[in-house]
Design a protein around this motif. Structure first.
Motif, short mmCIF file in Angstrom:
data_model
loop_
_atom_site.label_atom_id
_atom_site.label_comp_id
_atom_site.label_asym_id
_atom_site.label_seq_id
_atom_site.Cartn_x
_atom_site.Cartn_y
_atom_site.Cartn_z
N ASP A 91 0.86 -1.18 0.00
CA ASP A 91 0.00 0.00 0.00
C ASP A 91 0.90 1.23 0.00
O ASP A 91 1.29 1.73 1.05
CB ASP A 91 -0.91 -0.02 1.23
N GLU A 92 1.24 1.70 -1.18
CA GLU A 92 2.19 2.81 -1.31
C GLU A 92 1.70 4.08 -0.62
O GLU A 92 2.51 4.89 -0.18
CB GLU A 92 2.50 3.09 -2.78
N GLN A 93 0.38 4.28 -0.52
CA GLN A 93 -0.18 5.48 0.11
C GLN A 93 0.14 5.52 1.62
O GLN A 93 0.33 6.59 2.17
CB GLN A 93 -1.70 5.50 -0.07
N ARG A 94 0.20 4.35 2.25
CA ARG A 94 0.38 4.29 3.70
C ARG A 94 1.79 3.92 4.13
O ARG A 94 2.10 3.98 5.32
CB ARG A 94 -0.60 3.29 4.30
N TRP A 95 2.65 3.51 3.21
CA TRP A 95 3.98 3.03 3.57
C TRP A 95 4.90 4.19 3.95
O TRP A 95 5.02 5.16 3.22
CB TRP A 95 4.60 2.27 2.40
N ARG A 96 5.52 4.08 5.14
CA ARG A 96 6.50 5.07 5.59
C ARG A 96 7.82 4.40 5.95
O ARG A 96 8.87 4.92 5.67
CB ARG A 96 5.96 5.82 6.82
N THR A 97 7.75 3.24 6.62
CA THR A 97 8.95 2.53 7.04
C THR A 97 8.77 1.04 6.73
O THR A 97 7.64 0.59 6.49
CB THR A 97 9.19 2.68 8.56
N PRO A 98 9.85 0.25 6.77
CA PRO A 98 9.71 -1.20 6.54
C PRO A 98 8.69 -1.85 7.48
O PRO A 98 8.01 -2.80 7.10
CB PRO A 98 11.11 -1.74 6.78
#
Length: 109
Positions: A86-93
């Protein structure tokens, strides 16, 4: 056992390339530096699952990993093949780690 499962998206027909990136990395000290005991990669259509068993808490290992040059290198090498689920919600691994909501084990006899 300290298992974590990373969920992401994989480019079509990229399994061999991804396996090669991990094989090269697993031949270094990086897995031992992070306490990795076992790794398995799976795909289903464009879904990628990365199952990792750690000696210690996976969160601790991942916080250690982001500071290591070998981890940053493998992350760069995987970029053409692996994208956040989910690229919209991804911030860290850690945002790619699946939430375990049930577990069962056979009892020893």
């Amino acid at each position: 056992m300290n298992r974590t499962i990373i969920v992401a998206r994989i480019q079509p027909d990229a399994e061999r390339a991804v396996a090669n990136v991990f094989a090269a990395s697993d031949a270094t000290s990086l897995p031992r530096d992070l306490g990795v005991r076992h790794r398995a990669l799976y795909s289903l259509q464009d879904i990628y699952l990365h199952v990792i068993d750690f000696d210690e808490d996976p969160g601790v290992a991942m916080r250690k990993a982001v500071k290591l040059p070998g981890f940053r290198q493998i992350s760069e090498e995987l970029k053409p093949f692996i994208k956040p689920y989910d690229e919209q919600r991804w911030r860290t691994p850690q945002d790619a780690v699946a939430n375990q909501f049930y577990r069962w084990s056979a009892t020893e006899r």
